[in-house]
Design an enzyme around this catalytic site. Structure first.
Site, PDB file in Angstrom:
ATOM      1  N   SER A 187      78.429-101.541  42.290  1.00 33.33           N
ATOM      2  CA  SER A 187      79.200-100.480  41.955  1.00 33.33           C
ATOM      3  C   SER A 187      80.693-100.879  41.920  1.00 33.33           C
ATOM      4  CB  SER A 187      79.139 -99.444  42.932  1.00 33.33           C
ATOM      5  OG  SER A 187      78.254 -98.613  42.699  1.00 33.33           O
TER       6      SER A 187
ATOM      7  N   LYS B 172      82.299-101.016  38.611  1.00 35.30           N
ATOM      8  CA  LYS B 172      83.087 -99.723  38.315  1.00 35.30           C
ATOM      9  C   LYS B 172      84.595 -99.934  38.111  1.00 35.30           C
ATOM     10  CE  LYS B 172      79.196 -96.820  40.010  1.00 35.30           C
ATOM     11  NZ  LYS B 172      78.856 -95.976  41.041  1.00 35.30           N
TER      12      LYS B 172
ATOM     13  N   TYR C 294      76.395-100.331  30.921  1.00 32.06           N
ATOM     14  CA  TYR C 294      76.516-100.003  32.469  1.00 32.06           C
ATOM     15  C   TYR C 294      75.830-100.918  33.330  1.00 32.06           C
ATOM     16  CZ  TYR C 294      76.183 -97.318  36.699  1.00 32.06           C
ATOM     17  OH  TYR C 294      76.324 -96.894  37.948  1.00 32.06           O
TER      18      TYR C 294
ATOM     19  N   TYR D 252      81.987 -94.464  48.678  1.00 36.06           N
ATOM     20  CA  TYR D 252      81.056 -93.384  48.428  1.00 36.06           C
ATOM     21  C   TYR D 252      81.418 -92.396  49.305  1.00 36.06           C
ATOM     22  CZ  TYR D 252      78.145 -97.207  46.464  1.00 36.06           C
ATOM     23  OH  TYR D 252      77.654 -98.213  45.811  1.00 36.06           O
TER      24      TYR D 252
ATOM     25  N   VAL E 282      75.908-101.613  46.228  1.00 36.35           N
ATOM     26  CA  VAL E 282      74.742-101.714  47.028  1.00 36.35           C
ATOM     27  C   VAL E 282      74.123-103.044  46.796  1.00 36.35           C
ATOM     28  CG1 VAL E 282      74.223 -99.329  46.662  1.00 36.35           C
ATOM     29  CG2 VAL E 282      73.396-100.815  45.146  1.00 36.35           C
TER      30      VAL E 282
END
Length: 306
Positions: A62, A65, A190, A242, A260
């Site tokens: 992530s 992102k 992605y 998160y 993660v």
């Protein structure tokens, strides 16, 4: 930052790694050694200091992102990107589908959850999927200062073969009109971004670029426009950890993003880019050792923006 302080943070973080475990829903991540822990710090002159397992390679997950969001904004501008995704935090888990059918304009809440990041990735431009991949990898290489940065294809295949919930997310958004074009192509991009393999040193340079208002501490080149930096850092504060983001803001108080794969990047604005690695995760998906190292540095060096 003094080497002694970095080493002390590592020693402190090691006390906590036994309380977590690696991500299990991606098979290639489940096999990672939970005792690994490393940290790297890059200052505004490009000087790198590190300790522990700082050279071990792991996938961004992530953290990518943030890179995807920057690239999408640089290519398309604010209006196009945020016609697909919102700017608000959510208390839901990062891969939740709960609210996608109940939102104003059906947009996912923010770019730091899976739905929002997939929507952002769908806007990354290129004449073909392969060109979109190449543009994304090249941009990640510039931001990390590592010209050989590449994809861990074992993790990529593991994610692609087991990413059923992400497929559910993208097809739900497709039915709601958020996603346009080929869903499988967008998902492949992605998954590829999530599978970029890096070290703490790579991510510390990226974090330092964000801390330095978009200017690479290695080359002095402006890689990110100031408006984009401001927006991205604000989203890292409100959504980057998160559904632990609020508590993290109060205990660490630096714009940060976790993945993660075990990595966390943090920006001590105008001072340092910090990156940690530890695959032992808490129940929110954040590296336990990484969190504790960042808490230690923030407390002892006054790095909180609050």
């Amino acid at each position: 930052m003094e080497q002694k302080m970095i080493q002390e943070a590592l020693t402190y973080g090691r006390r906590f790694v036994r309380y977590g475990k690696p991500a299990s829903y991606i098979p290639e991540l489940a096999s990672k050694n939970p005792s690994r822990l490393g940290i790297a710090v890059c200052d505004m002159e490009g000087n790198l200091s590190s300790a522990g397992d700082c050279e071990e390679r792991f996938t961004m997950q992530s953290i990518s992102k943030v890179i995807a969001l920057i690239l999408a904004l640089e290519q398309n501008g604010y209006d196009i990107v945020f016609s697909k995704v919102g700017l608000e935090p959510t208390g839901d888990s990062f891969n939740s589908t709960v609210r996608l059918d109940h939102l104003t304009n059906n947009k996912p809440f923010n770019p730091m959850i899976n739905a929002g990041a997939i929507a952002v990735a769908s806007t990354i431009r290129g004449a073909t999927l392969e060109e979109r991949k190449a543009v994304s990898i090249d941009f990640a290489r510039k931001l990390t200062g590592n010209s050989s940065l590449d994809v861990d294809y074992e993790v990529f295949l593991s994610e692609s073969n087991t990413g059923f919930k992400n497929r559910a997310i993208i097809y739900l958004m497709r039915s709601n009109g958020i996603i346009e074009g080929n869903c499988e192509d967008h998902l492949e991009l992605y998954f590829l971004l999530c599978s970029l393999a890096c070290s703490c040193q790579d991510l510390a340079v990226f974090a330092a670029t964000l801390a330095n208002n978009g200017v690479s501490p290695i080359t002095g080149e402006t890689l990110i426009q100031p408006r984009t930096v401001k927006l991205v850092r604000s989203l890292m504060v409100t959504c980057g950890m998160y559904d632990y983001s609020g508590e993290f803001a109060s205990t660490v108080g630096m714009p940060s993003k976790s993945g993660v794969g075990g990595g966390i990047i943090s920006c001590a604005i105008g001072k340092y880019g910090i990156a940690t690695y530890g695959p032992s995760l808490d129940d929110k998906g954040n590296s336990i050792g990484g969190l504790k190292m960042l808490e230690y540095l923030s407390d002892n060096m006054g790095l909180s923006i609050f």
